[in-house]
Design a protein around this motif. Structure first.
Motif, PDB file in Angstrom:
ATOM      1  N   PHE A   1      30.673  44.518  23.178  1.00 47.35           N
ATOM      2  CA  PHE A   1      31.507  44.426  24.545  1.00 47.35           C
ATOM      3  C   PHE A   1      32.731  43.155  24.342  1.00 47.35           C
ATOM      4  CE2 PHE A   1      27.537  46.483  25.206  1.00 47.35           C
ATOM      5  CZ  PHE A   1      27.697  47.302  26.232  1.00 47.35           C
ATOM      6  N   LEU A   2      32.760  42.658  23.409  1.00 46.00           N
ATOM      7  CA  LEU A   2      33.671  41.444  23.446  1.00 46.00           C
ATOM      8  C   LEU A   2      35.213  42.081  23.813  1.00 46.00           C
ATOM      9  CD1 LEU A   2      32.699  39.526  20.098  1.00 46.00           C
ATOM     10  CD2 LEU A   2      32.541  38.884  22.826  1.00 46.00           C
ATOM     11  N   PRO A   3      35.567  43.256  23.390  1.00 42.90           N
ATOM     12  CA  PRO A   3      36.973  43.670  23.867  1.00 42.90           C
ATOM     13  C   PRO A   3      37.085  43.758  25.321  1.00 42.90           C
ATOM     14  CG  PRO A   3      36.264  45.012  21.948  1.00 42.90           C
ATOM     15  CD  PRO A   3      34.947  44.295  22.787  1.00 42.90           C
ATOM     16  N   LEU A   4      36.087  43.926  25.971  1.00 45.08           N
ATOM     17  CA  LEU A   4      36.138  44.333  27.479  1.00 45.08           C
ATOM     18  C   LEU A   4      36.265  43.112  28.306  1.00 45.08           C
ATOM     19  CD1 LEU A   4      33.565  47.062  27.564  1.00 45.08           C
ATOM     20  CD2 LEU A   4      36.096  47.093  26.904  1.00 45.08           C
ATOM     21  N   THR A   5      37.305  42.102  28.096  1.00 52.72           N
ATOM     22  CA  THR A   5      37.464  41.181  28.846  1.00 52.72           C
ATOM     23  C   THR A   5      37.699  41.090  30.251  1.00 52.72           C
ATOM     24  OG1 THR A   5      39.723  40.985  28.127  1.00 52.72           O
ATOM     25  CG2 THR A   5      38.243  39.924  26.959  1.00 52.72           C
ATOM     26  N   SER A   6      37.995  42.534  30.913  1.00 48.97           N
ATOM     27  CA  SER A   6      38.379  42.610  32.189  1.00 48.97           C
ATOM     28  C   SER A   6      37.156  43.486  33.015  1.00 48.97           C
ATOM     29  CB  SER A   6      39.765  43.420  32.326  1.00 48.97           C
ATOM     30  OG  SER A   6      40.635  42.605  31.646  1.00 48.97           O
ATOM     31  N   LEU A   7      36.147  43.818  32.269  1.00 52.63           N
ATOM     32  CA  LEU A   7      35.285  44.620  32.703  1.00 52.63           C
ATOM     33  C   LEU A   7      34.558  44.132  34.002  1.00 52.63           C
ATOM     34  CD1 LEU A   7      34.126  47.409  32.062  1.00 52.63           C
ATOM     35  CD2 LEU A   7      31.768  46.378  31.117  1.00 52.63           C
ATOM     36  N   ALA A   8      34.414  44.928  35.098  1.00 55.37           N
ATOM     37  CA  ALA A   8      33.894  44.270  36.538  1.00 55.37           C
ATOM     38  C   ALA A   8      32.559  44.807  36.753  1.00 55.37           C
ATOM     39  CB  ALA A   8      34.981  44.572  37.640  1.00 55.37           C
ATOM     40  N   MET A   9      32.404  46.349  36.387  1.00 54.54           N
ATOM     41  CA  MET A   9      31.367  47.289  36.603  1.00 54.54           C
ATOM     42  C   MET A   9      30.804  47.740  35.460  1.00 54.54           C
ATOM     43  SD  MET A   9      29.358  49.934  37.392  1.00 54.54           S
ATOM     44  CE  MET A   9      30.539  51.186  37.440  1.00 54.54           C
ATOM     45  N   LEU A  10      29.393  47.597  35.074  1.00 55.90           N
ATOM     46  CA  LEU A  10      28.680  47.982  34.013  1.00 55.90           C
ATOM     47  C   LEU A  10      27.452  49.005  34.598  1.00 55.90           C
ATOM     48  CD1 LEU A  10      28.440  48.592  30.754  1.00 55.90           C
ATOM     49  CD2 LEU A  10      27.093  46.277  30.871  1.00 55.90           C
ATOM     50  N   ASN A  11      27.320  50.278  34.121  1.00 60.31           N
ATOM     51  CA  ASN A  11      26.157  51.113  34.630  1.00 60.31           C
ATOM     52  C   ASN A  11      25.447  51.112  33.235  1.00 60.31           C
ATOM     53  OD1 ASN A  11      24.224  52.503  35.418  1.00 60.31           O
ATOM     54  ND2 ASN A  11      25.696  53.746  36.937  1.00 60.31           N
ATOM     55  N   LEU A  12      24.102  50.515  33.160  1.00 57.61           N
ATOM     56  CA  LEU A  12      23.311  50.917  31.993  1.00 57.61           C
ATOM     57  C   LEU A  12      22.000  51.457  32.540  1.00 57.61           C
ATOM     58  CD1 LEU A  12      23.849  47.385  29.879  1.00 57.61           C
ATOM     59  CD2 LEU A  12      24.714  49.644  29.496  1.00 57.61           C
ATOM     60  N   GLY A  13      21.832  51.923  33.674  1.00 62.62           N
ATOM     61  CA  GLY A  13      20.877  52.520  34.245  1.00 62.62           C
ATOM     62  C   GLY A  13      20.282  53.770  33.426  1.00 62.62           C
ATOM     63  N   SER A  14      19.011  54.025  33.343  1.00 61.89           N
ATOM     64  CA  SER A  14      18.373  55.112  32.806  1.00 61.89           C
ATOM     65  C   SER A  14      18.769  55.394  31.513  1.00 61.89           C
ATOM     66  CB  SER A  14      18.991  56.388  33.786  1.00 61.89           C
ATOM     67  OG  SER A  14      18.644  56.425  35.064  1.00 61.89           O
ATOM     68  N   ASN A  15      18.427  54.480  30.777  1.00 64.54           N
ATOM     69  CA  ASN A  15      18.533  54.452  29.156  1.00 64.54           C
ATOM     70  C   ASN A  15      17.105  54.187  28.615  1.00 64.54           C
ATOM     71  OD1 ASN A  15      21.409  54.800  27.605  1.00 64.54           O
ATOM     72  ND2 ASN A  15      21.597  53.683  29.916  1.00 64.54           N
ATOM     73  N   ARG A  16      16.961  53.550  27.382  1.00 61.48           N
ATOM     74  CA  ARG A  16      15.922  53.281  26.707  1.00 61.48           C
ATOM     75  C   ARG A  16      15.801  51.699  26.544  1.00 61.48           C
ATOM     76  NH1 ARG A  16      15.069  58.823  22.993  1.00 61.48           N
ATOM     77  NH2 ARG A  16      14.945  60.266  24.800  1.00 61.48           N
ATOM     78  N   LEU A  17      16.351  51.058  27.119  1.00 57.45           N
ATOM     79  CA  LEU A  17      16.544  49.682  26.831  1.00 57.45           C
ATOM     80  C   LEU A  17      15.114  48.754  27.135  1.00 57.45           C
ATOM     81  CD1 LEU A  17      19.907  48.819  28.484  1.00 57.45           C
ATOM     82  CD2 LEU A  17      19.509  48.975  26.040  1.00 57.45           C
ATOM     83  N   GLY A  18      14.469  48.167  26.322  1.00 54.97           N
ATOM     84  CA  GLY A  18      13.331  47.294  26.446  1.00 54.97           C
ATOM     85  C   GLY A  18      13.524  46.108  26.658  1.00 54.97           C
ATOM     86  N   GLU A  19      14.798  45.316  26.111  1.00 55.06           N
ATOM     87  CA  GLU A  19      15.206  44.092  26.383  1.00 55.06           C
ATOM     88  C   GLU A  19      16.926  44.024  26.335  1.00 55.06           C
ATOM     89  OE1 GLU A  19      14.756  41.546  22.334  1.00 55.06           O
ATOM     90  OE2 GLU A  19      13.021  42.650  22.830  1.00 55.06           O
ATOM     91  N   LEU A  20      17.256  43.129  26.812  1.00 51.25           N
ATOM     92  CA  LEU A  20      19.027  42.944  26.649  1.00 51.25           C
ATOM     93  C   LEU A  20      19.171  41.578  26.372  1.00 51.25           C
ATOM     94  CD1 LEU A  20      21.642  44.634  27.197  1.00 51.25           C
ATOM     95  CD2 LEU A  20      21.463  43.750  29.413  1.00 51.25           C
ATOM     96  N   GLU A  21      19.977  41.421  24.960  1.00 53.08           N
ATOM     97  CA  GLU A  21      20.528  40.111  24.723  1.00 53.08           C
ATOM     98  C   GLU A  21      21.346  39.396  25.750  1.00 53.08           C
ATOM     99  OE1 GLU A  21      22.470  38.237  20.669  1.00 53.08           O
ATOM    100  OE2 GLU A  21      21.858  40.344  20.654  1.00 53.08           O
ATOM    101  N   PRO A  22      21.198  38.265  25.983  1.00 58.74           N
ATOM    102  CA  PRO A  22      21.983  37.652  27.012  1.00 58.74           C
ATOM    103  C   PRO A  22      23.246  37.501  26.428  1.00 58.74           C
ATOM    104  CG  PRO A  22      20.004  36.281  26.758  1.00 58.74           C
ATOM    105  CD  PRO A  22      20.062  37.407  25.779  1.00 58.74           C
ATOM    106  N   GLY A  23      23.759  37.534  25.174  1.00 57.89           N
ATOM    107  CA  GLY A  23      24.979  37.396  24.756  1.00 57.89           C
ATOM    108  C   GLY A  23      25.777  38.720  25.304  1.00 57.89           C
ATOM    109  N   VAL A  24      25.008  39.760  25.332  1.00 60.99           N
ATOM    110  CA  VAL A  24      26.015  41.016  25.884  1.00 60.99           C
ATOM    111  C   VAL A  24      26.622  40.609  27.303  1.00 60.99           C
ATOM    112  CG1 VAL A  24      25.610  43.300  26.880  1.00 60.99           C
ATOM    113  CG2 VAL A  24      24.453  42.578  24.693  1.00 60.99           C
ATOM    114  N   LEU A  25      25.968  39.993  28.292  1.00 54.42           N
ATOM    115  CA  LEU A  25      26.403  39.684  29.507  1.00 54.42           C
ATOM    116  C   LEU A  25      27.409  38.517  29.313  1.00 54.42           C
ATOM    117  CD1 LEU A  25      22.880  40.146  31.278  1.00 54.42           C
ATOM    118  CD2 LEU A  25      24.789  41.921  30.990  1.00 54.42           C
TER     119      LEU A  25
END
Length: 267
Positions: free
Chosen positions: A120-144
Motif C-alpha cells: 500500500f506504500l504507492p497509495l499516498t492519496s488513498l482516502a477510502m479502503l474497503n476490506l470487508g468480507s475477507n478472511r483477515l484474522g489480524e491487520l498489521e498496523p503498518g498497513v494503515l
C-alpha cells in the motif's frame, strides 16, 4: 491550379483539428469518458490494454486470484479501483505501483488473509479502503500507517483473532474511531469463547497480560554484539578463577612438602 490549392489547404486544416483516436478499449470491457467497466467477464487477470487517461476501473465479479508485480499499467489518473467479489488471495508488494493518484479502493468479498504494508506504500492519496468480507484474522498496523490520507475504512465480516496479536489494531481503531465505518460490526471469530464479541468492547484492562515483544533493529544489534562478548568474557573469567584456585592449592601444599623433606633428612 490556384482554385484547387485553397480547398486543399482547408482540408489539411480540418484534418489537424480532428481529435486523435483514443486508446483501444479492452475487448472484455466497456469504456466511456475515462470509465472502464470490466465487471462480470470471468477475467483471471487485470486487462493490460488500459488507456492512461482511465479514471475509474470496475473489475468486480471476476475470477482474479492474485495481483502480481505491476499488475496494472501506468495509470496516473486512476481515482477509483473496484475489485469486489473476486477470488483474491494475494497482493504482491509491487502490485499497485503506478496508482499514486488512487483515492478509493474496494477489495471486499475476497479471500485475503494477509496484507503487507509494502503493497500500500504507492497509495499516498488513498482516502477510502474497503476490506470487508475477507478472511483477515489480524491487520498489521503498518498497513494503515502507509496510508496517510485515509479517511474511511471498512473491516466488517472478517474472522478477527482476538488474542494479544489484535492489540495493535485495537489501539489504532481506538485512536481513529471517526475513520472506521460500521466499527460495531467488527467481531471476534477466534477463540470460540469470544465468537461474535465486538472488538471495540475491549478495554485497556483486557490486554493486561499482553507484553510488547517486538524489538527494533538496534536492539538486535546490541544483543548480537553483547551476547558473544559476554560469553567469551565468562569463559575467560572461569579459566582465570580456576587457575588462581589451582595455584593457591599448590602454594598451600608446598610448606608441608618441605617439612616432610626436613623430617626425613633428620631421620
Amino acid at each position: 491550379m490556384g482554385c484547387w490549392r485553397v480547398p486543399s489547404m482547408v482540408l489539411a486544416f480540418l484534418l489537424l483539428l480532428r481529435p486523435l483516436p483514443s486508446a483501444a478499449c479492452p475487448a472484455a470491457c466497456r469504456c466511456s469518458s475515462g470509465e472502464v467497466d470490466c465487471s462480470q467477464h470471468a477475467l483471471s487477470e487485470v486487462p493490460r490494454s488500459l488507456s492512461t487517461n482511465t479514471s475509474t476501473l470496475w473489475l468486480g465479479y471476476n475470477f482474479i486470484t492474485m495481483l502480481g508485480p505491476r499488475s496494472f499499467p501506468l495509470l496516473p489518473g486512476l481515482l477509483l479501483l473496484s475489485l469486489p467479489h473476486n477470488r483474491l488471495e494475494l497482493i504482491h508488494s509491487q502490485a499497485l505501483v503506478g496508482l499514486g493518484a488512487l483515492q478509493e479502493l474496494d477489495l471486499s468479498h475476497n479471500y485475503l488473509t494477509v496484507l503487507t504494508p509494502e503493497a500500500f506504500l504507492p497509495l499516498t492519496s488513498l482516502a477510502m479502503l474497503n476490506l470487508g468480507s475477507n478472511r483477515l484474522g489480524e491487520l498489521e498496523p503498518g498497513v494503515l500507517r502507509a496510508l496517510p490520507q485515509l479517511q474511511a475504512l471498512l473491516l466488517q465480516d472478517n474472522p478477527w483473532v482476538c488474542s494479544c496479536s489484535i492489540l495493535p489494531l485495537w489501539r489504532w481503531l481506538s485512536h481513529n474511531r471517526e475513520k472506521v465505518q460500521e466499527k460495531n460490526l467488527l467481531l471476534c471469530g477466534v477463540p470460540a469463547q469470544l465468537n461474535n464479541y465486538p472488538i471495540m468492547a475491549f478495554g485497556n484492562e483486557s490486554f493486561g497480560q499482553c507484553q510488547e515483544t517486538s524489538l527494533s533493529a538496534q536492539h538486535y544489534i546490541i544483543f548480537l554484539t553483547v551476547g558473544p562478548f559476554s560469553f567469551m568474557a565468562s569463559i575467560f573469567f572461569c579459566i582465570l578463577m580456576g587457575s588462581i584456585t589451582v595455584v593457591y592449592h599448590n602454594l598451600r601444599r608446598e610448606p608441608h612438602f618441605w617439612r616432610r623433606s626436613r623430617i626425613c633428612r633428620g631421620c
